[in-house]
Structure formats: structure tokens, C-alpha cells
Design a protein around this motif. Sequence first.
Motif, PDB file in Angstrom:
ATOM      1  N   VAL A 161       0.819  -1.213   0.000  1.00  0.00           N
ATOM      2  CA  VAL A 161       0.000   0.000   0.000  1.00  0.00           C
ATOM      3  C   VAL A 161       0.854   1.266   0.000  1.00  0.00           C
ATOM      4  O   VAL A 161       0.383   2.334  -0.369  1.00  0.00           O
ATOM      5  N   HIS A 162       2.109   1.132   0.426  1.00  0.00           N
ATOM      6  CA  HIS A 162       2.980   2.314   0.441  1.00  0.00           C
ATOM      7  C   HIS A 162       4.335   2.092  -0.239  1.00  0.00           C
ATOM      8  O   HIS A 162       5.119   3.036  -0.383  1.00  0.00           O
ATOM      9  N   THR A 163       4.634   0.841  -0.642  1.00  0.00           N
ATOM     10  CA  THR A 163       5.925   0.548  -1.265  1.00  0.00           C
ATOM     11  C   THR A 163       5.707  -0.006  -2.662  1.00  0.00           C
ATOM     12  O   THR A 163       4.972  -0.981  -2.842  1.00  0.00           O
ATOM     13  N   ALA A 164       6.323   0.607  -3.637  1.00  0.00           N
ATOM     14  CA  ALA A 164       6.160   0.173  -5.025  1.00  0.00           C
ATOM     15  C   ALA A 164       7.000  -1.070  -5.305  1.00  0.00           C
ATOM     16  O   ALA A 164       7.988  -1.346  -4.622  1.00  0.00           O
ATOM     17  N   GLN A 165       6.586  -1.817  -6.327  1.00  0.00           N
ATOM     18  CA  GLN A 165       7.390  -2.950  -6.776  1.00  0.00           C
ATOM     19  C   GLN A 165       8.732  -2.452  -7.299  1.00  0.00           C
ATOM     20  O   GLN A 165       8.811  -1.448  -8.003  1.00  0.00           O
ATOM     21  N   ARG A 166       9.782  -3.143  -6.896  1.00  0.00           N
ATOM     22  CA  ARG A 166      11.100  -2.761  -7.387  1.00  0.00           C
ATOM     23  C   ARG A 166      11.961  -4.006  -7.540  1.00  0.00           C
ATOM     24  O   ARG A 166      12.115  -4.772  -6.597  1.00  0.00           O
ATOM     25  N   MET A 167      12.483  -4.197  -8.737  1.00  0.00           N
ATOM     26  CA  MET A 167      13.382  -5.310  -9.005  1.00  0.00           C
ATOM     27  C   MET A 167      14.790  -4.934  -8.545  1.00  0.00           C
ATOM     28  O   MET A 167      15.082  -3.745  -8.317  1.00  0.00           O
ATOM     29  N   ILE A 182      -1.644  -9.143  -5.653  1.00  0.00           N
ATOM     30  CA  ILE A 182      -1.284  -7.729  -5.777  1.00  0.00           C
ATOM     31  C   ILE A 182      -1.115  -7.345  -7.247  1.00  0.00           C
ATOM     32  O   ILE A 182      -1.475  -6.246  -7.668  1.00  0.00           O
ATOM     33  N   GLU A 183      -0.574  -8.278  -8.032  1.00  0.00           N
ATOM     34  CA  GLU A 183      -0.450  -8.041  -9.472  1.00  0.00           C
ATOM     35  C   GLU A 183      -1.836  -7.846 -10.083  1.00  0.00           C
ATOM     36  O   GLU A 183      -2.041  -6.948 -10.905  1.00  0.00           O
ATOM     37  N   GLN A 184      -2.776  -8.680  -9.677  1.00  0.00           N
ATOM     38  CA  GLN A 184      -4.133  -8.576 -10.224  1.00  0.00           C
ATOM     39  C   GLN A 184      -4.810  -7.270  -9.802  1.00  0.00           C
ATOM     40  O   GLN A 184      -5.700  -6.772 -10.487  1.00  0.00           O
ATOM     41  N   SER A 185      -4.373  -6.707  -8.674  1.00  0.00           N
ATOM     42  CA  SER A 185      -4.984  -5.454  -8.203  1.00  0.00           C
ATOM     43  C   SER A 185      -4.212  -4.225  -8.688  1.00  0.00           C
ATOM     44  O   SER A 185      -4.396  -3.128  -8.171  1.00  0.00           O
ATOM     45  N   THR A 186      -3.307  -4.456  -9.661  1.00  0.00           N
ATOM     46  CA  THR A 186      -2.547  -3.404 -10.361  1.00  0.00           C
ATOM     47  C   THR A 186      -1.483  -2.723  -9.509  1.00  0.00           C
ATOM     48  O   THR A 186      -0.981  -1.673  -9.882  1.00  0.00           O
TER      49      THR A 186
END
Length: 483
Positions: A10-16, A111-115
Motif C-alpha cells: 500500500v505504500h511501497t512500489a514494486q522494485r526489481m 497484488i499483481e491482479q490489483s494493479t
Amino acid sequence: MANQKMLGFVHTAQRMPDKRPAAERRLDFNEIYARFSDPRAGEQANRCSQCGVPFCQVHCPVSNNIPDWLKLTAEGRLEEAYEVSSATNNFPEICGRICPQDRLCEGNCVIEQSTHGAVTIGTVERYINDTAWERGWIKPVAPVRELGISVGIIGAGPGGLAAAQQLRRKGYEVHVYDRYDRVGGLLIYGIPGFKLEKDVVARREQLLRDEGVQFHLGFDVGRHASLADLRARHAAILIATGVYKARDIQGPGSGLAGIVPALDYLTASNRTGLGDTVVAYENGTLNAAGKNVVVIGGGDTAMDCVRTAIRQGAKSVKCLYRRDRKNMPGSQREVAHAEEEGVEFIWQAAPEAFVGDSTVTGVRAVRIHLGVADATGRQTPQVIEGSAFTIEADIVVKALGFDPEDLPVLFGAPDLKVTRWGTLPVHHATKMTSLEGVFAAGDIVRGASLVVWAIRDGRDAAESMDAYIKATVAGEAVKVAAE
């Protein structure tokens, strides 16, 4: 830890992990991603929502308990995370590198499905297990007791190795036979170093040796011993050979020099990287340096070939595929990596003929229209009349998939039944073939598939072999002793 972990999405973006620039990574065969730092790994693991139905686990062939080891990582309990990760998978750090997570766990992440962007499950898995190796948590496991019963495994690829480790830890004497000179199968010779550096496979091999698995390399079943000979030596046999026969393509000019199978091309590159002298690489036959390269196919093997050609210093690299991008079987991540590195994709085009006198100089292709969907749901390719065009080519790599070899002939076992595709039919519950005490697992059963499926099949076959031996061989021993 004091703070409540998880739900960080909810507050941290996906990051590789940091990815090396394309201009840099096209110059070598090293892996393209850096490793997560400890804080970054915890931060990304913390994004997991701990959902009630973990679709990531449901869509993992080995049923990894992903939510649990993500939570343990977020809490800094890495050794426990490693224990959970390795409980279901013999080679988690390998799967963390080469599994198509975008089609499996991450592609089905809630989470992927919820964009919000999937949890980076594969990179966290790699981080956990690389850390476990570095900190010495991964040690040889000795069986509780030796059973004094031997089993034979044909094939030292991921399926055979997974079964070997499972059976050895149960106390069996395990002999693995493989025709190649190194352990690993396609992990060593088929997958390039930029996806899987070879020391990652080598340390797993050493662990298996330390646990007591015995390898017989350069061993051709059918030449050095027949399948019947091996059955006489061992209480049970597992066939885990994989599928190595390249699918071919016919048409005018298909016999020209310079048209090569994908596995020959990749093996030459990997052997060279391992320090072997490969004549066909040194004389340019299987070396793309300074050449125009055309790869035919749209799977992960095709992606391996185009990215290898870039690193060999090809003048140009084009990938010819008859469907469009969204319908290709290969990983979308791999396509993106290839495009960044300079590969040109020619979608909806198929080869019609090969141009040249004795050596290929070009590929004549036709444009394809995708028509109505077939029984599988995929649109049927249809040739567009008058759309032919020619692509310049000095090397053409055929990456059209793989079929089984003729095992009954190869192994001198005419009574070994095969399907009309050449694969081995097995009992769905026991993994046993048509021959008593002979089991099969991996691609030789299911056709060309994923490493993670081979691991799952190898583990399942090991359980069935153990049950079979205990019910027959061990049972006979008890009966003789009673008499």
C-alpha cells in the motif's frame, strides 16, 4: 521485530534488483541482475498481502510455501526462510533465476491482479538461498540409516538430480548415469550464463556428491550398458533423460550450411565459456561474431539464442516468429531484455525458403495473418499471399522446440512403450512406465517443459520408487529372512 510486517504494497512500489545497463551486459555472459541488499529484500518481501488463498503457491509447480518465506524474510528470519524455501524445492536459487515467474507465481500474485505490481518472488527466492550458501547454512544431509539398496537414474538434469537427492536422503545408494561430461543437463549446456551462471549449478553438484550420490558421466545407456543391464544392477530405475531431438524445418534450401539447431549453438557457447575448446565455435560455424543472425522461433530457447548472438558480437540479430508478441510462448521479460540489448523482432512472419548456394545467405519469409482461434484457443496462422521478403543471414538458428529421441532403440529396450509423440507413458499416480520397476519423470514424460516441472516430477517419482521398493524388494528380503 516490533513493527508489524507485511501489506507493504500500500505504500511501497514494486522494485526489481538493479539491472545492468544493456550496453554493458551485451559484452559478457554474466547475470544481468544484481542481488538485493538485505534492507531491499525485506522491503520487497514486506509487500506481500498474506492473502487467504495464495495463488502464487497454487500456480507454483513445486507448491512452494511462498507467503511464509516472504513473511520470514520481511522479519529478518532468513535462516528459517531458507528452511521453508528448500523444503519443497531441491534447487530454489536456480528456480529463482530461470523460472518464468511472470507466467507462474508472480503472474498470479493477488497484488499483481490489483494493479499494484507483483511481489518480486523470484528475486527474493534467489536472495534467500544465495545468502544461505554464503552463510554456510546449506550442508550435506546424511540419511538416518543406509538401506543397502541401490537405484539407478538415467539423466543428470534437474529431474534426475532432484530424484537423486530425495532418494539418497532416504538411505538409498544412488547412481546417476549421463552421457555428457558434466552434471546438470540443460542447466549447464542449454541455459546461457547471463540467466544462470555455472558455478551456481556446480555447487549443487558438489553438495550431491558430498551427500553420497555417485555419478557415471560419459555413460551412454545402450552403448555402455543396456536398460536391461541397469535393471539387473538396481532395485528401481528412473528415466529422466529430457528431450533433445531438435524439431526441424523443411523447405527449399533447408540443407544449406549455416543453418544450425539451437541446442548445438547454445552448447558450443556454454562449452566455450566453461573453458572447453570447441572447434565449431573457433572456426566460426557456431560463432555469431560479425555475422547477420536470424533465429526462428518464439520460445525461451529462441530468446537464449538471440541474446547469446548479441554477446558473441553479431552484426545484427533478428528473431522471426509466426505469431504476435502476446501469443509467443516465451517469457515477456526475456523479450524485453532482448529488445534492450538490440535484438529486432519480426512478428507474424514465417520462413518459406533459405537462400544461398552452398552456405545460407538469407531467409525468404512471408507475412502471417492470425485467423480464427483453433481448439487450443490460439489464432491460426495464415500466409498472406504475395507478402514474401528476404532477410540477410549468415547464420540461421532453428529454435523450434524439442522432441524425444527413440528411447526403445537407443536403450536396446524394444519392450519400453512410448506414445505416438515418443514420450514415455507413465501411470499417473506412480510414475511407472510399461516396464516393472522402471519409472520416468520430467520432459521425457510431459514433453519439453520447465525446469521447475522436472524438479516436481523428480520428487514425485522418488516417492513412488521408495514405495515400490519397500513393497517389493524390501518385502522379498523380509520373506526370505523368515524362511
